[in-house]
Design a protein around this motif. Sequence first.
Motif, PDB file in Angstrom:
ATOM      1  N   LEU D  22      15.079  -8.840   4.967  1.00 23.21           N
ATOM      2  CA  LEU D  22      14.046  -9.827   4.613  1.00 23.21           C
ATOM      3  C   LEU D  22      14.667 -11.193   4.320  1.00 23.21           C
ATOM      4  O   LEU D  22      15.860 -11.300   4.038  1.00 23.21           O
ATOM      5  N   PHE D  35       2.955  -1.327  12.589  1.00 24.40           N
ATOM      6  CA  PHE D  35       3.263  -2.765  12.645  1.00 24.40           C
ATOM      7  C   PHE D  35       2.180  -3.412  13.497  1.00 24.40           C
ATOM      8  O   PHE D  35       1.451  -2.715  14.221  1.00 24.40           O
ATOM      9  N   ILE D  39       4.043  -8.791  13.069  1.00 21.16           N
ATOM     10  CA  ILE D  39       5.182  -8.010  12.556  1.00 21.16           C
ATOM     11  C   ILE D  39       4.919  -7.605  11.095  1.00 21.16           C
ATOM     12  O   ILE D  39       5.852  -7.230  10.380  1.00 21.16           O
ATOM     13  N   ASN D  40       3.635  -7.733  10.619  1.00 21.92           N
ATOM     14  CA  ASN D  40       3.269  -7.019   9.398  1.00 21.92           C
ATOM     15  C   ASN D  40       3.661  -5.566   9.625  1.00 21.92           C
ATOM     16  O   ASN D  40       3.364  -5.011  10.693  1.00 21.92           O
ATOM     17  N   VAL D  42       4.434  -1.451   7.989  1.00 21.21           N
ATOM     18  CA  VAL D  42       4.319  -0.449   6.931  1.00 21.21           C
ATOM     19  C   VAL D  42       5.437   0.572   7.080  1.00 21.21           C
ATOM     20  O   VAL D  42       5.670   1.103   8.170  1.00 21.21           O
ATOM     21  N   LEU D  61       5.031   1.141   1.777  1.00 22.77           N
ATOM     22  CA  LEU D  61       5.234  -0.291   1.582  1.00 22.77           C
ATOM     23  C   LEU D  61       4.587  -1.079   2.709  1.00 22.77           C
ATOM     24  O   LEU D  61       4.882  -0.835   3.871  1.00 22.77           O
ATOM     25  N   PHE D  62       3.732  -2.040   2.365  1.00 22.50           N
ATOM     26  CA  PHE D  62       3.234  -3.010   3.342  1.00 22.50           C
ATOM     27  C   PHE D  62       4.072  -4.268   3.200  1.00 22.50           C
ATOM     28  O   PHE D  62       4.163  -4.820   2.101  1.00 22.50           O
ATOM     29  N   ILE D  63       4.672  -4.728   4.297  1.00 22.76           N
ATOM     30  CA  ILE D  63       5.525  -5.925   4.249  1.00 22.76           C
ATOM     31  C   ILE D  63       4.934  -6.985   5.166  1.00 22.76           C
ATOM     32  O   ILE D  63       4.671  -6.732   6.337  1.00 22.76           O
ATOM     33  N   ARG D  64       4.701  -8.193   4.612  1.00 25.09           N
ATOM     34  CA  ARG D  64       4.118  -9.275   5.419  1.00 25.09           C
ATOM     35  C   ARG D  64       5.136  -9.740   6.459  1.00 25.09           C
ATOM     36  O   ARG D  64       6.287 -10.042   6.137  1.00 25.09           O
ATOM     37  N   GLY D  65       4.702  -9.852   7.715  1.00 28.69           N
ATOM     38  CA  GLY D  65       5.599 -10.105   8.832  1.00 28.69           C
ATOM     39  C   GLY D  65       6.475 -11.338   8.681  1.00 28.69           C
ATOM     40  O   GLY D  65       7.641 -11.340   9.075  1.00 28.69           O
ATOM     41  N   ASP D  66       5.925 -12.395   8.086  1.00 26.35           N
ATOM     42  CA  ASP D  66       6.687 -13.647   8.046  1.00 26.35           C
ATOM     43  C   ASP D  66       7.853 -13.606   7.070  1.00 26.35           C
ATOM     44  O   ASP D  66       8.567 -14.602   6.967  1.00 26.35           O
ATOM     45  N   THR D  67       8.060 -12.509   6.360  1.00 29.50           N
ATOM     46  CA  THR D  67       9.211 -12.415   5.451  1.00 29.50           C
ATOM     47  C   THR D  67      10.348 -11.612   6.075  1.00 29.50           C
ATOM     48  O   THR D  67      11.404 -11.461   5.465  1.00 29.50           O
ATOM     49  N   ILE D  68      10.111 -11.121   7.304  1.00 31.30           N
ATOM     50  CA  ILE D  68      11.093 -10.254   7.966  1.00 31.30           C
ATOM     51  C   ILE D  68      12.021 -11.056   8.879  1.00 31.30           C
ATOM     52  O   ILE D  68      11.567 -11.874   9.664  1.00 31.30           O
TER      53      ILE D  68
END
Lengths: 75, 75, 75, 75, 75, 75, 75
Positions: D22, D35, D39-40, D42, D61-68
Amino acid sequence: MEASRPLDTLNASRGKKVILELKNNKQIIGKLKAFDVHINTVLDEAEEHSDGQMVRKLGTLFIRGDTIILISPAE
Amino acid sequence: MEASRPLDTLNASRGKKVILELKNNKQIIGKLKAFDVHINTVLDEAEEHSDGQMVRKLGTLFIRGDTIILISPAE
Amino acid sequence: MEASRPLDTLNASRGKKVILELKNNKQIIGKLKAFDVHINTVLDEAEEHSDGQMVRKLGTLFIRGDTIILISPAE
Amino acid sequence: MEASRPLDTLNASRGKKVILELKNNKQIIGKLKAFDVHINTVLDEAEEHSDGQMVRKLGTLFIRGDTIILISPAE
Amino acid sequence: MEASRPLDTLNASRGKKVILELKNNKQIIGKLKAFDVHINTVLDEAEEHSDGQMVRKLGTLFIRGDTIILISPAE
Amino acid sequence: MEASRPLDTLNASRGKKVILELKNNKQIIGKLKAFDVHINTVLDEAEEHSDGQMVRKLGTLFIRGDTIILISPAE
Amino acid sequence: MEASRPLDTLNASRGKKVILELKNNKQIIGKLKAFDVHINTVLDEAEEHSDGQMVRKLGTLFIRGDTIILISPAE
Protein backbone atom coordinates in the motif's frame (compact mmCIF):
# COMPACT_ATOMS: atom_id res chain seq x y z
CA MET A 1 -8.70 33.03 -37.02
CA GLU A 2 -8.90 29.78 -35.12
CA ALA A 3 -7.54 29.70 -31.59
CA SER A 4 -4.58 27.33 -31.28
CA ARG A 5 -4.72 24.46 -28.80
CA PRO A 6 -1.99 23.28 -26.40
CA LEU A 7 -1.62 19.89 -28.10
CA ASP A 8 -0.92 21.65 -31.43
CA THR A 9 2.25 22.97 -29.85
CA LEU A 10 3.29 19.50 -28.77
CA ASN A 11 2.43 18.17 -32.20
CA ALA A 12 4.78 20.68 -33.81
CA SER A 13 7.59 19.18 -31.70
CA ARG A 14 7.14 15.57 -32.89
CA GLY A 15 10.49 14.15 -33.98
CA LYS A 16 12.31 17.08 -32.36
CA LYS A 17 14.25 17.39 -29.12
CA VAL A 18 12.24 18.43 -26.06
CA ILE A 19 12.95 19.00 -22.37
CA LEU A 20 10.56 17.51 -19.81
CA GLU A 21 10.40 18.54 -16.17
CA LEU A 22 8.79 15.94 -13.91
CA LYS A 23 7.06 16.31 -10.52
CA ASN A 24 9.93 14.36 -8.88
CA ASN A 25 12.26 17.24 -9.93
CA LYS A 26 13.95 15.21 -12.67
CA GLN A 27 14.72 16.71 -16.06
CA ILE A 28 14.52 14.44 -19.11
CA ILE A 29 15.74 15.44 -22.58
CA GLY A 30 14.84 13.40 -25.67
CA LYS A 31 13.23 13.29 -29.10
CA LEU A 32 9.41 13.53 -28.84
CA LYS A 33 8.03 10.41 -30.51
CA ALA A 34 4.41 10.30 -29.29
CA PHE A 35 1.92 11.75 -26.78
CA ASP A 36 -1.81 11.44 -26.05
CA VAL A 37 -4.55 13.53 -24.41
CA HIS A 38 -3.38 12.48 -20.92
CA ILE A 39 0.07 13.83 -21.94
CA ASN A 40 1.42 10.26 -21.66
CA THR A 41 4.61 10.81 -23.64
CA VAL A 42 7.22 8.71 -25.43
CA LEU A 43 10.76 10.01 -25.95
CA ASP A 44 13.53 8.45 -28.06
CA GLU A 45 17.23 8.82 -27.17
CA ALA A 46 16.16 10.10 -23.74
CA GLU A 47 18.72 11.31 -21.18
CA GLU A 48 18.31 12.43 -17.58
CA HIS A 49 19.98 15.79 -16.94
CA SER A 50 20.85 17.67 -13.77
CA ASP A 51 22.36 21.19 -13.60
CA GLY A 52 23.08 21.14 -17.35
CA GLN A 53 24.97 17.81 -17.10
CA MET A 54 23.77 14.44 -18.42
CA VAL A 55 23.25 12.02 -15.49
CA ARG A 56 22.32 8.85 -17.40
CA LYS A 57 21.16 7.62 -20.81
CA LEU A 58 17.61 6.18 -20.78
CA GLY A 59 16.98 5.31 -24.45
CA THR A 60 13.29 5.00 -25.40
CA LEU A 61 11.00 6.06 -22.57
CA PHE A 62 7.27 5.95 -21.83
CA ILE A 63 6.38 8.65 -19.28
CA ARG A 64 2.96 8.72 -17.56
CA GLY A 65 1.32 12.10 -18.21
CA ASP A 66 0.38 12.90 -14.63
CA THR A 67 4.06 13.06 -13.59
CA ILE A 68 4.88 15.81 -16.10
CA ILE A 69 5.03 19.50 -15.14
CA LEU A 70 6.15 21.00 -18.44
CA ILE A 71 7.45 20.20 -21.92
CA SER A 72 9.66 22.64 -23.79
CA PRO A 73 11.10 22.43 -27.31
CA ALA A 74 14.92 22.18 -27.08
CA GLU A 75 15.77 23.11 -30.65
CA MET B 1 1.97 8.90 -42.18
CA GLU B 2 0.01 8.22 -39.04
CA ALA B 3 1.25 9.71 -35.79
CA SER B 4 2.34 7.02 -33.34
CA ARG B 5 0.70 6.78 -29.91
CA PRO B 6 2.38 6.22 -26.54
CA LEU B 7 0.67 2.85 -25.99
CA ASP B 8 2.11 1.59 -29.31
CA THR B 9 5.54 1.90 -27.73
CA LEU B 10 4.45 -0.12 -24.71
CA ASN B 11 2.84 -2.66 -27.03
CA ALA B 12 6.15 -3.16 -28.85
CA SER B 13 7.68 -4.14 -25.50
CA ARG B 14 5.21 -6.94 -24.70
CA GLY B 15 7.10 -10.09 -23.74
CA LYS B 16 10.32 -8.10 -23.39
CA LYS B 17 12.23 -6.84 -20.38
CA VAL B 18 11.31 -3.34 -19.15
CA ILE B 19 12.37 -1.07 -16.30
CA LEU B 20 9.64 0.68 -14.27
CA GLU B 21 10.26 3.64 -12.00
CA LEU B 22 7.56 4.13 -9.36
CA LYS B 23 6.48 7.25 -7.43
CA ASN B 24 7.81 5.66 -4.20
CA ASN B 25 11.31 5.75 -5.79
CA LYS B 26 11.42 1.98 -6.34
CA GLN B 27 12.77 0.51 -9.55
CA ILE B 28 11.20 -2.71 -10.84
CA ILE B 29 12.63 -4.78 -13.72
CA GLY B 30 10.59 -7.54 -15.37
CA LYS B 31 9.07 -8.95 -18.56
CA LEU B 32 6.07 -6.84 -19.69
CA LYS B 33 3.08 -9.18 -19.83
CA ALA B 34 0.11 -6.79 -19.97
CA PHE B 35 -1.00 -3.18 -19.55
CA ASP B 36 -4.22 -1.17 -20.02
CA VAL B 37 -5.21 2.46 -20.69
CA HIS B 38 -4.71 3.37 -17.01
CA ILE B 39 -1.14 1.98 -17.41
CA ASN B 40 -2.05 -0.75 -14.90
CA THR B 41 0.80 -3.12 -15.71
CA VAL B 42 1.68 -6.78 -15.19
CA LEU B 43 5.28 -7.94 -15.15
CA ASP B 44 6.59 -11.52 -15.10
CA GLU B 45 9.87 -12.49 -13.40
CA ALA B 46 9.88 -9.08 -11.70
CA GLU B 47 12.76 -7.95 -9.48
CA GLU B 48 13.21 -4.83 -7.36
CA HIS B 49 16.52 -3.10 -8.06
CA SER B 50 18.43 -0.38 -6.25
CA ASP B 51 21.70 1.25 -7.45
CA GLY B 52 22.10 -1.41 -10.15
CA GLN B 53 21.76 -4.26 -7.61
CA MET B 54 18.81 -6.66 -7.29
CA VAL B 55 17.12 -6.16 -3.87
CA ARG B 56 14.47 -8.91 -4.04
CA LYS B 57 12.67 -11.21 -6.47
CA LEU B 58 8.95 -10.44 -6.85
CA GLY B 59 7.78 -12.93 -9.50
CA THR B 60 4.54 -11.98 -11.28
CA LEU B 61 3.38 -8.49 -10.33
CA PHE B 62 0.29 -6.34 -10.89
CA ILE B 63 1.21 -2.66 -10.58
CA ARG B 64 -1.49 0.05 -10.36
CA GLY B 65 -0.94 2.56 -13.16
CA ASP B 66 -1.12 5.71 -11.04
CA THR B 67 2.04 4.72 -9.13
CA ILE B 68 4.17 4.54 -12.29
CA ILE B 69 6.44 7.40 -13.42
CA LEU B 70 8.08 5.81 -16.44
CA ILE B 71 8.56 2.55 -18.35
CA SER B 72 11.67 1.92 -20.39
CA PRO B 73 12.59 -1.06 -22.60
CA ALA B 74 15.59 -2.86 -21.05
CA GLU B 75 16.66 -4.85 -24.08
CA MET C 1 -27.12 39.42 -18.79
CA GLU C 2 -25.12 36.25 -19.26
CA ALA C 3 -22.82 35.19 -16.45
CA SER C 4 -19.18 35.23 -17.52
CA ARG C 5 -17.14 32.02 -17.32
CA PRO C 6 -13.57 31.58 -16.03
CA LEU C 7 -12.21 30.51 -19.43
CA ASP C 8 -13.53 33.76 -20.96
CA THR C 9 -11.05 35.59 -18.78
CA LEU C 10 -8.21 33.40 -19.99
CA ASN C 11 -9.39 33.86 -23.55
CA ALA C 12 -9.17 37.65 -23.19
CA SER C 13 -5.47 37.17 -22.32
CA ARG C 14 -4.53 35.24 -25.47
CA GLY C 15 -1.46 36.83 -27.07
CA LYS C 16 -0.81 38.87 -23.92
CA LYS C 17 1.67 38.50 -21.10
CA VAL C 18 0.51 36.41 -18.12
CA ILE C 19 2.01 35.26 -14.82
CA LEU C 20 1.57 31.60 -13.82
CA GLU C 21 2.12 30.26 -10.33
CA LEU C 22 2.77 26.52 -10.20
CA LYS C 23 2.26 24.00 -7.39
CA ASN C 24 6.07 23.55 -7.15
CA ASN C 25 6.28 27.24 -6.12
CA LYS C 26 7.75 28.34 -9.46
CA GLN C 27 6.58 31.51 -11.18
CA ILE C 28 6.51 31.55 -14.99
CA ILE C 29 5.92 34.69 -17.07
CA GLY C 30 5.14 34.49 -20.79
CA LYS C 31 2.77 35.29 -23.63
CA LEU C 32 -0.39 33.13 -23.44
CA LYS C 33 -0.59 31.22 -26.72
CA ALA C 34 -3.12 28.48 -25.97
CA PHE C 35 -5.04 26.67 -23.22
CA ASP C 36 -7.72 23.98 -22.99
CA VAL C 37 -10.42 22.88 -20.51
CA HIS C 38 -7.85 21.05 -18.36
CA ILE C 39 -5.98 24.40 -18.20
CA ASN C 40 -3.10 22.76 -20.10
CA THR C 41 -1.38 25.96 -21.19
CA VAL C 42 1.18 27.05 -23.80
CA LEU C 43 3.31 30.15 -23.26
CA ASP C 44 5.63 31.83 -25.76
CA GLU C 45 8.78 33.71 -24.68
CA ALA C 46 8.42 32.15 -21.23
CA GLU C 47 10.76 33.02 -18.36
CA GLU C 48 11.05 31.62 -14.86
CA HIS C 49 11.06 34.37 -12.23
CA SER C 50 11.90 34.42 -8.53
CA ASP C 51 11.54 37.43 -6.19
CA GLY C 52 10.95 39.76 -9.14
CA GLN C 53 14.14 38.57 -10.91
CA MET C 54 14.33 36.44 -14.07
CA VAL C 55 15.98 33.08 -13.26
CA ARG C 56 16.08 31.54 -16.75
CA LYS C 57 14.61 31.87 -20.23
CA LEU C 58 12.39 28.93 -21.24
CA GLY C 59 11.10 29.93 -24.69
CA THR C 60 7.91 28.12 -25.79
CA LEU C 61 6.46 26.03 -23.00
CA PHE C 62 3.67 23.44 -22.63
CA ILE C 63 2.49 23.32 -19.00
CA ARG C 64 0.20 20.52 -17.74
CA GLY C 65 -2.93 22.09 -16.26
CA ASP C 66 -2.92 20.17 -12.99
CA THR C 67 0.35 21.83 -11.91
CA ILE C 68 -1.09 25.36 -12.17
CA ILE C 69 -2.40 27.28 -9.15
CA LEU C 70 -3.25 30.60 -10.80
CA ILE C 71 -2.92 32.64 -13.98
CA SER C 72 -2.86 36.42 -13.86
CA PRO C 73 -2.70 38.96 -16.72
CA ALA C 74 0.63 40.83 -16.53
CA GLU C 75 -0.27 43.76 -18.74
CA MET D 1 -3.22 -14.41 -30.22
CA GLU D 2 -5.10 -12.00 -28.02
CA ALA D 3 -3.09 -9.66 -25.82
CA SER D 4 -3.64 -10.40 -22.13
CA ARG D 5 -4.98 -7.68 -19.83
CA PRO D 6 -3.77 -6.76 -16.32
CA LEU D 7 -7.07 -7.74 -14.69
CA ASP D 8 -6.74 -11.26 -16.18
CA THR D 9 -3.69 -11.71 -14.00
CA LEU D 10 -5.61 -10.64 -10.91
CA ASN D 11 -8.46 -12.92 -11.93
CA ALA D 12 -6.11 -15.90 -12.05
CA SER D 13 -5.27 -15.19 -8.40
CA ARG D 14 -8.86 -15.33 -7.09
CA GLY D 15 -9.04 -17.63 -4.08
CA LYS D 16 -5.26 -17.66 -3.81
CA LYS D 17 -2.85 -15.93 -1.48
CA VAL D 18 -1.56 -12.51 -2.63
CA ILE D 19 0.71 -9.81 -1.23
CA LEU D 20 -0.44 -6.18 -1.42
CA GLU D 21 1.83 -3.20 -0.95
CA LEU D 22 0.00 0.00 0.00
CA LYS D 23 0.97 3.66 -0.45
CA ASN D 24 1.29 4.01 3.36
CA ASN D 25 4.15 1.46 3.19
CA LYS D 26 2.08 -1.33 4.75
CA GLN D 27 2.22 -4.88 3.41
CA ILE D 28 -0.96 -6.97 3.56
CA ILE D 29 -1.08 -10.72 2.84
CA GLY D 30 -4.39 -12.53 2.32
CA LYS D 31 -6.58 -14.65 0.05
CA LEU D 32 -7.88 -12.61 -2.93
CA LYS D 33 -11.67 -12.78 -2.76
CA ALA D 34 -12.77 -9.96 -5.08
CA PHE D 35 -11.60 -6.87 -6.99
CA ASP D 36 -13.13 -4.36 -9.44
CA VAL D 37 -11.90 -2.00 -12.18
CA HIS D 38 -10.82 0.59 -9.59
CA ILE D 39 -8.69 -2.21 -8.03
CA ASN D 40 -10.90 -1.98 -4.92
CA THR D 41 -9.93 -5.32 -3.42
CA VAL D 42 -11.27 -7.76 -0.81
CA LEU D 43 -8.96 -10.15 1.00
CA ASP D 44 -9.92 -13.02 3.33
CA GLU D 45 -7.71 -14.13 6.22
CA ALA D 46 -5.68 -10.93 5.79
CA GLU D 47 -2.59 -10.20 7.87
CA GLU D 48 -0.37 -7.14 8.08
CA HIS D 49 3.30 -8.01 7.68
CA SER D 50 6.51 -6.10 8.30
CA ASP D 51 10.05 -7.32 7.54
CA GLY D 52 8.77 -10.86 6.93
CA GLN D 53 6.98 -10.96 10.31
CA MET D 54 3.19 -10.89 10.88
CA VAL D 55 2.23 -7.71 12.78
CA ARG D 56 -1.51 -8.30 13.22
CA LYS D 57 -4.40 -10.40 11.94
CA LEU D 58 -7.03 -8.39 10.03
CA GLY D 59 -9.51 -11.05 8.85
CA THR D 60 -11.71 -10.01 5.92
CA LEU D 61 -10.64 -6.67 4.47
CA PHE D 62 -11.99 -4.19 1.91
CA ILE D 63 -9.13 -2.08 0.53
CA ARG D 64 -9.80 1.05 -1.56
CA GLY D 65 -8.03 0.67 -4.92
CA ASP D 66 -6.30 4.04 -4.94
CA THR D 67 -4.19 3.10 -1.90
CA ILE D 68 -2.66 0.06 -3.61
CA ILE D 69 0.77 0.12 -5.27
CA LEU D 70 1.08 -3.51 -6.30
CA ILE D 71 -0.45 -6.97 -5.96
CA SER D 72 1.67 -10.09 -6.24
CA PRO D 73 0.66 -13.77 -6.13
CA ALA D 74 2.16 -15.37 -3.00
CA GLU D 75 1.79 -18.99 -4.01
CA MET E 1 -39.33 23.74 -1.17
CA GLU E 2 -36.38 22.97 -3.39
CA ALA E 3 -33.08 22.13 -1.73
CA SER E 4 -30.44 24.79 -2.41
CA ARG E 5 -27.20 23.79 -4.12
CA PRO E 6 -23.65 24.87 -3.23
CA LEU E 7 -23.12 26.73 -6.51
CA ASP E 8 -26.24 28.84 -5.79
CA THR E 9 -24.35 30.29 -2.84
CA LEU E 10 -21.37 31.14 -5.02
CA ASN E 11 -23.72 32.61 -7.61
CA ALA E 12 -25.19 34.96 -5.00
CA SER E 13 -21.67 36.32 -4.45
CA ARG E 14 -21.00 37.27 -8.08
CA GLY E 15 -19.74 40.85 -8.26
CA LYS E 16 -19.15 40.87 -4.50
CA LYS E 17 -16.03 40.59 -2.39
CA VAL E 18 -15.03 37.04 -1.36
CA ILE E 19 -12.20 35.44 0.60
CA LEU E 20 -10.51 32.35 -0.86
CA GLU E 21 -8.30 29.98 1.11
CA LEU E 22 -5.97 27.90 -1.05
CA LYS E 23 -4.29 24.54 -0.39
CA ASN E 24 -0.87 26.29 -0.33
CA ASN E 25 -2.12 28.22 2.75
CA LYS E 26 -2.51 31.50 0.84
CA GLN E 27 -5.51 33.75 1.38
CA ILE E 28 -6.80 35.72 -1.61
CA ILE E 29 -9.44 38.47 -1.36
CA GLY E 30 -11.19 39.85 -4.45
CA LYS E 31 -14.42 40.50 -6.31
CA LEU E 32 -15.95 37.22 -7.60
CA LYS E 33 -16.27 37.59 -11.36
CA ALA E 34 -16.81 34.02 -12.56
CA PHE E 35 -16.65 30.34 -11.56
CA ASP E 36 -17.50 26.99 -13.14
CA VAL E 37 -18.41 23.45 -11.96
CA HIS E 38 -14.75 22.64 -11.28
CA ILE E 39 -14.73 25.74 -9.02
CA ASN E 40 -12.21 27.33 -11.41
CA THR E 41 -12.65 30.91 -10.24
CA VAL E 42 -11.91 34.42 -11.53
CA LEU E 43 -11.45 37.32 -9.13
CA ASP E 44 -11.13 41.02 -9.98
CA GLU E 45 -9.08 43.45 -7.86
CA ALA E 46 -7.53 40.44 -6.10
CA GLU E 47 -5.10 40.84 -3.21
CA GLU E 48 -3.07 38.28 -1.29
CA HIS E 49 -3.51 38.67 2.48
CA SER E 50 -1.65 37.25 5.45
CA ASP E 51 -2.60 37.74 9.12
CA GLY E 52 -5.13 40.42 8.19
CA GLN E 53 -2.51 42.40 6.21
CA MET E 54 -2.37 42.79 2.42
CA VAL E 55 0.82 41.17 1.07
CA ARG E 56 0.51 42.07 -2.63
CA LYS E 57 -1.98 43.28 -5.24
CA LEU E 58 -2.75 40.66 -7.92
CA GLY E 59 -5.40 42.36 -10.08
CA THR E 60 -7.52 39.97 -12.18
CA LEU E 61 -6.84 36.35 -11.31
CA PHE E 62 -7.77 32.94 -12.72
CA ILE E 63 -7.53 30.30 -9.98
CA ARG E 64 -7.67 26.56 -10.78
CA GLY E 65 -10.51 25.00 -8.77
CA ASP E 66 -8.56 22.07 -7.36
CA THR E 67 -6.30 24.43 -5.37
CA ILE E 68 -9.23 26.00 -3.48
CA ILE E 69 -10.24 24.90 0.03
CA LEU E 70 -13.02 27.38 0.72
CA ILE E 71 -14.75 30.53 -0.52
CA SER E 72 -16.43 32.91 1.88
CA PRO E 73 -18.43 36.11 1.18
CA ALA E 74 -16.52 39.08 2.62
CA GLU E 75 -19.36 41.60 2.61
CA MET F 1 -20.21 -19.48 -10.42
CA GLU F 2 -20.31 -15.70 -10.46
CA ALA F 3 -17.26 -13.84 -9.25
CA SER F 4 -17.98 -11.81 -6.11
CA ARG F 5 -17.45 -8.05 -6.15
CA PRO F 6 -15.78 -5.88 -3.47
CA LEU F 7 -18.99 -3.96 -2.71
CA ASP F 8 -20.78 -7.26 -1.96
CA THR F 9 -18.43 -7.65 0.98
CA LEU F 10 -19.28 -4.18 2.25
CA ASN F 11 -22.96 -4.90 1.72
CA ALA F 12 -22.73 -7.98 3.94
CA SER F 13 -21.49 -5.70 6.73
CA ARG F 14 -24.46 -3.29 6.67
CA GLY F 15 -25.80 -2.83 10.19
CA LYS F 16 -22.71 -4.47 11.65
CA LYS F 17 -19.65 -3.08 13.37
CA VAL F 18 -16.70 -2.19 11.08
CA ILE F 19 -13.23 -0.70 11.51
CA LEU F 20 -12.12 2.04 9.09
CA GLU F 21 -8.54 3.15 8.62
CA LEU F 22 -8.19 6.63 7.12
CA LYS F 23 -5.33 8.23 5.16
CA ASN F 24 -4.71 10.63 8.09
CA ASN F 25 -3.82 7.56 10.21
CA LYS F 26 -7.05 7.72 12.24
CA GLN F 27 -8.99 4.58 13.07
CA ILE F 28 -12.80 4.84 13.27
CA ILE F 29 -15.05 2.06 14.61
CA GLY F 30 -18.82 2.13 14.09
CA LYS F 31 -21.92 0.43 12.70
CA LEU F 32 -21.94 0.52 8.87
CA LYS F 33 -25.14 2.30 7.85
CA ALA F 34 -24.53 3.20 4.21
CA PHE F 35 -21.91 3.44 1.45
CA ASP F 36 -21.84 4.25 -2.28
CA VAL F 37 -19.60 3.49 -5.28
CA HIS F 38 -17.12 6.23 -4.25
CA ILE F 39 -16.91 4.40 -0.87
CA ASN F 40 -18.46 7.48 0.77
CA THR F 41 -19.51 5.82 4.02
CA VAL F 42 -21.89 6.51 6.91
CA LEU F 43 -21.28 5.00 10.33
CA ASP F 44 -23.60 5.05 13.35
CA GLU F 45 -22.29 5.08 16.93
CA ALA F 46 -18.83 5.90 15.58
CA GLU F 47 -15.80 6.17 17.84
CA GLU F 48 -12.22 7.21 17.11
CA HIS F 49 -9.71 4.68 18.44
CA SER F 50 -5.95 4.78 18.94
CA ASP F 51 -3.77 1.87 20.11
CA GLY F 52 -6.85 -0.16 21.08
CA GLN F 53 -8.25 2.70 23.23
CA MET F 54 -11.30 4.85 22.42
CA VAL F 55 -10.20 8.49 21.94
CA ARG F 56 -13.61 10.15 21.41
CA LYS F 57 -17.22 9.39 20.56
CA LEU F 58 -18.33 10.73 17.16
CA GLY F 59 -21.93 9.49 16.82
CA THR F 60 -23.25 9.40 13.26
CA LEU F 61 -20.54 10.13 10.72
CA PHE F 62 -20.34 10.77 6.97
CA ILE F 63 -16.85 9.92 5.69
CA ARG F 64 -15.70 10.94 2.19
CA GLY F 65 -14.60 7.82 0.31
CA ASP F 66 -11.27 9.15 -0.93
CA THR F 67 -9.94 9.41 2.66
CA ILE F 68 -10.49 5.71 3.38
CA ILE F 69 -7.69 3.12 3.15
CA LEU F 70 -9.55 0.04 4.33
CA ILE F 71 -12.76 -1.23 5.91
CA SER F 72 -12.80 -4.39 8.00
CA PRO F 73 -15.72 -6.18 9.69
CA ALA F 74 -15.27 -5.99 13.47
CA GLU F 75 -17.67 -8.74 14.45
CA MET G 1 -36.30 -2.62 2.55
CA GLU G 2 -34.24 -0.22 0.51
CA ALA G 3 -30.60 0.28 1.47
CA SER G 4 -29.91 3.83 2.67
CA ARG G 5 -27.34 5.95 0.86
CA PRO G 6 -24.63 8.19 2.37
CA LEU G 7 -26.14 11.38 0.93
CA ASP G 8 -29.45 10.58 2.67
CA THR G 9 -27.64 11.03 5.96
CA LEU G 10 -26.30 14.42 4.88
CA ASN G 11 -29.76 15.36 3.64
CA ALA G 12 -31.24 14.65 7.07
CA SER G 13 -28.80 17.22 8.49
CA ARG G 14 -29.87 20.11 6.23
CA GLY G 15 -30.57 23.20 8.33
CA LYS G 16 -28.90 21.59 11.34
CA LYS G 17 -25.52 22.09 12.95
CA VAL G 18 -22.69 19.87 11.64
CA ILE G 19 -18.98 19.44 12.32
CA LEU G 20 -16.61 19.18 9.34
CA GLU G 21 -13.05 17.92 9.54
CA LEU G 22 -10.84 19.05 6.66
CA LYS G 23 -7.66 17.52 5.19
CA ASN G 24 -5.67 20.55 6.46
CA ASN G 25 -6.62 19.46 10.02
CA LYS G 26 -9.08 22.33 10.50
CA GLN G 27 -12.43 21.76 12.18
CA ILE G 28 -15.40 23.83 10.96
CA ILE G 29 -18.78 23.95 12.74
CA GLY G 30 -21.85 25.45 11.08
CA LYS G 31 -25.42 24.98 9.87
CA LEU G 32 -25.55 22.70 6.79
CA LYS G 33 -27.20 24.72 4.02
CA ALA G 34 -26.34 22.77 0.86
CA PHE G 35 -24.15 20.01 -0.59
CA ASP G 36 -23.79 18.20 -3.92
CA VAL G 37 -22.49 14.83 -5.19
CA HIS G 38 -18.87 16.04 -4.99
CA ILE G 39 -19.59 16.84 -1.30
CA ASN G 40 -19.05 20.54 -2.12
CA THR G 41 -20.72 21.95 0.97
CA VAL G 42 -22.18 25.27 2.13
CA LEU G 43 -22.40 26.13 5.82
CA ASP G 44 -24.15 29.11 7.43
CA GLU G 45 -22.92 30.70 10.67
CA ALA G 46 -19.67 28.76 10.28
CA GLU G 47 -16.92 28.89 12.90
CA GLU G 48 -13.43 27.42 12.93
CA HIS G 49 -12.75 25.45 16.12
CA SER G 50 -9.59 24.06 17.67
CA ASP G 51 -9.41 21.91 20.83
CA GLY G 52 -13.06 22.65 21.64
CA GLN G 53 -12.48 26.43 21.40
CA MET G 54 -13.79 28.75 18.66
CA VAL G 55 -10.83 30.25 16.73
CA ARG G 56 -12.71 32.57 14.35
CA LYS G 57 -16.16 33.26 12.91
CA LEU G 58 -16.43 32.57 9.18
CA GLY G 59 -20.09 33.26 8.40
CA THR G 60 -21.40 31.64 5.19
CA LEU G 61 -18.85 29.28 3.69
CA PHE G 62 -18.47 27.30 0.45
CA ILE G 63 -16.13 24.34 1.01
CA ARG G 64 -14.76 22.30 -1.91
CA GLY G 65 -15.70 18.65 -1.41
CA ASP G 66 -12.26 17.16 -2.00
CA THR G 67 -10.89 18.91 1.11
CA ILE G 68 -13.41 17.25 3.44
CA ILE G 69 -12.60 14.15 5.50
CA LEU G 70 -15.83 13.78 7.45
CA ILE G 71 -19.13 15.46 8.33
CA SER G 72 -20.87 14.76 11.62
CA PRO G 73 -24.23 16.01 12.93
CA ALA G 74 -23.60 18.24 15.97
CA GLU G 75 -27.11 18.22 17.39
